[in-house]
Design an enzyme around this catalytic site. Structure first.
Site, PDB file in Angstrom:
ATOM      1  N   GLY A  58      15.311 -12.582  -8.872  1.00 34.44           N
ATOM      2  CA  GLY A  58      13.999 -12.957  -8.374  1.00 34.44           C
ATOM      3  C   GLY A  58      12.960 -11.919  -8.722  1.00 34.44           C
TER       4      GLY A  58
ATOM      5  N   ASP B 205       7.003 -19.457   2.440  1.00 32.12           N
ATOM      6  CA  ASP B 205       7.251 -19.649   1.004  1.00 32.12           C
ATOM      7  C   ASP B 205       8.263 -20.782   0.789  1.00 32.12           C
ATOM      8  OD1 ASP B 205       6.896 -19.225  -1.695  1.00 32.12           O
ATOM      9  OD2 ASP B 205       8.314 -17.566  -1.829  1.00 32.12           O
TER      10      ASP B 205
END
Length: 655
Positions: free
Chosen positions: A20, A142
């Site tokens: 990520g 998110d």
């Protein structure tokens, strides 16, 4: 595997399974518990940044308090040293998480493997996780397809990556210190895009974007840059999902439009309301449009003009350009403006022109002089019009008075249908079909399973007006739950999963105990014991076998008793007899493993058993002279075959 790939002497890192913006995720093995885990490591180049350190630790703290089947569980946290610049070391934090095998929703959407039914099921799972996290005071901030994983084995979804999650008390921190809005542009709520405080309804907007993409294959807004996409979230209305996918029903369109309202007060106010509307839409029931008094509010908090023109429209004839009244607010060239003069006042356009002495404002005709006869005729027409108007008003008033004083027609009554033992969605559908407005209320019930209807208030069979509100009681399950009886014999990790599914929590520390039969690492029992009823959410202690047995004291026991004692512990006995005049025969005098020592299951214990010594040999008696002579005579007789008939001479006997 070298020591640099083992964290805290416990977690062995395997292959890289994900990467990520700020961390890498590895597949690992917990060597202490023998289970597969996922280990999330902050990238070493970011480990020196206090902001990333705080964000990484906040993720662990946020999810550690959440225990839900649709949220990836956190098992452990820590940090380890890795070599850095100038021969120094960097402490890199890590999070040990539940290992989830499956695909992200993003991958499924790209592979076009998401049907409408699966999209609804996935969204219901995400909303279930959000409902739980919001009640715990955590806003994810998110929600997007890449942060939701589908697990084919359990046919469920898992919400991941609480890296920018915040407690609701701290949800005002929408922007970083560098004034960068946190989140992903395609799924930002309007308030996030404006840098305002967020709350649970912001997550529900992102969940609406997620559902929109699963139904249509694309996010609700697409732009050349994140800024343009964020602007669309604030100002523009998305296309109907049914215009991109004809299989999407009007009911689903209504749910999406409700979820994607610009003003958070117009959206679903909690995840439970979103879930109820989504279940109803699956059955074809659309979201009811707001009443006139509850019309959607303006997200920019502006007041519309009385003539219906938005206050953002600013036209100027001399300026040649203006700000269009379209939601996008784009500039449009003057040549595109309406050309007919009679349309201009409808847009609030003011005309300006130069005036000479005696001239009038532009576009107004010059009034000519009237004769006395014309003036008289005009007054007559005005008087007639006034009289007719008064007569019409009087007649209308009389009619309105009569209508208002009439007795209202009888309102047809509707019977409340029975809903007991139906599922939540079936009960809602039945009440909607009967013409009622159901209001959900969840109650604990000892016998009715969770998610099943208990009944209604008023009860079934009651007569009510159509569109009346009816309270639908849904069971939350029993307030107490029995500890599963099949926990003994499972691994510790499996036992903790079973407890979590039952609404219970395994104690953070594991108790170890010896057992003659249960293999090492397998659950022996629990405290409280399996089968006992405890309150939902209770902590249960898990007792795991060490795979070893304590040797009993055998010395002094008869060998039969010693063998019985060892067999009860799963051990075997090997006996060796040794003569011993001091100990009673048949008793154990020594053992190979000392008493109270730990040995592996099934081991053979050697013991020494006392036996009586052999009796001593009896000595022969010493012969006398007479006996010697007599014996000699007998020997001679025996040699000669008998005694002679005559007297014996001494020479014959060898005297």
């Amino acid at each position: 595997m070298n020591t640099q790939r083992v964290l805290s002497g416990r977690y062995e890192l395997g292959e890289l399974i994900g990467r990520g913006g700020m961390a890498d995720v590895f597949r690992g093995v917990d060597t202490r518990l023998g289970r597969t885990v996922a280990v999330k490591l902050l990238r070493p180049d970011l480990a020196r940044d206090p902001q990333f350190q705080a964000r990484f630790k906040r993720e662990a703290q946020a999810v550690a308090a959440l225990n839900h089947p649709s949220i990836v569980a956190i098992y452990d946290t820590g940090d380890h040293a890795v070599p850095g610049d100038h021969d120094d070391s960097v402490r890199v934090p890590y999070i040990v998480m539940e290992f989830v095998s499956g695909k992200t929703i993003r991958d499924l959407v790209r592979a076009k493997e998401v049907t409408i039914d699966r999209a609804i099921d996935f969204t219901l799972g995400v909303l279930s996780a959000l409902d739980y996290s919001h009640k715990a005071g955590i806003v994810h901030r998110d929600i997007k397809p890449a942060n939701v994983m589908f697990c084919p084995d359990s046919n469920s979804v898992k919400v991941m990556d609480f890296g920018i999650a915040r407690a609701m008390a701290d949800s005002a921190a929408t922007m970083t210190q560098t004034q960068a809005v946190v989140g992903t542009a395609q799924y930002l709520s309007p308030e996030q895009a404006r840098g305002e405080a967020v709350d649970a309804r912001s997550d529900l907007y992102s969940a609406g974007c997620l559902l929109y993409e699963m139904l249509t294959g694309r996010p609700p807004f697409i732009g050349d840059s994140p800024v343009s996409v964020a602007y669309q979230h604030v100002r523009e209305i998305p296309e109907l999902a049914s215009s991109l996918n004809p299989d999407v029903s009007e009911a689903l369109d209504s749910v999406l439009m409700k979820a994607l309202e610009k003003n958070r007060a117009d959206r679903f106010q909690d995840a439970a309301a979103f879930r109820r509307a989504l279940r109803a839409a699956r059955s074809g029931v659309a979201v009811a449009p707001p009443a006139a008094s509850e019309a959607p509010t303006n997200p920019t908090n502006t007041v519309s003009r009385h003539d219906g023109v938005p206050p953002t429209a600013a036209f100027s004839v001399t300026g040649a350009k203006f700000l269009d009244d379209t939601p996008g607010g784009r500039l449009r060239p003057a040549e595109d403006t309406p050309g007919d003069d009679h349309l201009l006042p409808a847009y609030g356009i003011e005309l300006y022109g130069s005036t000479d002495s005696g001239s009038l404002p532009l576009a107004l005709p010059v009034e000519r002089e009237h004769t006395p006869r014309q003036k008289s005729r005009r007054r007559t027409w005005i008087a007639t019009l006034v009289v007719l108007t008064m007569l019409v008003l009087a007649g209308g008033g009389l009619w309105l008075y009569n209508m208002m004083n009439q007795a209202p027609p009888p309102v047809a009554k509707v019977l409340v249908p029975p809903v007991t033992s139906l599922t939540e969605s079936e009960a809602l559908q039945r009440l909607y079909n009967a013409g009622f407005k159901p209001q959900l209320k969840r109650l604990q019930h000892e016998t009715i399973p969770k998610g099943t209807a208990i009944g209604t208030v008023p009860t079934s069979g009651s007569s009510l007006d159509a569109n009346s509100e009816v309270t639908l009681n849904i069971s939350e399950g029993p307030s107490v739950v029995a500890i599963p009886a099949d926990l003994p014999g499972r691994t510790e990790a499996a036992a903790r999963d079973v407890l979590r599914q039952k609404g219970l929590t395994g104690a953070p520390t594991t108790s170890m105990a010896n057992s003659p039969t249960v293999p090492a690492g397998i659950v022996i029992t629990t405290k409280p014991a399996p089968g006992q009823n405890v309150a939902v959410g209770s902590v249960v202690e898990i007792i795991v076998s060490t795979g070893k047995v304590t040797v009993p004291q055998l010395i002094g026991l008869p060998v039969a008793e010693a063998e019985t004692a060892l067999e009860a512990l799963g051990l075997t006995l090997s006996a060796t007899e040794v003569e011993n005049s001091q100990v009673e025969p048949g008793k154990v005098t020594a053992q190979s493993d000392a008493a109270d020592s730990l040995v592996v299951q099934g081991k053979t214990i050697a013991v020494t058993v006392a036996k009586a010594p052999a009796p001593p040999a009896t000595p022969a008696p010493t012969p006398t002279p007479t006996a010697t002579k007599q014996g000699a005579k007998e020997s001679a007789v025996n040699i000669l075959g008998g005694f002679p008939s005559g007297p014996l001479h001494a020479g014959q006997l060898g005297a």
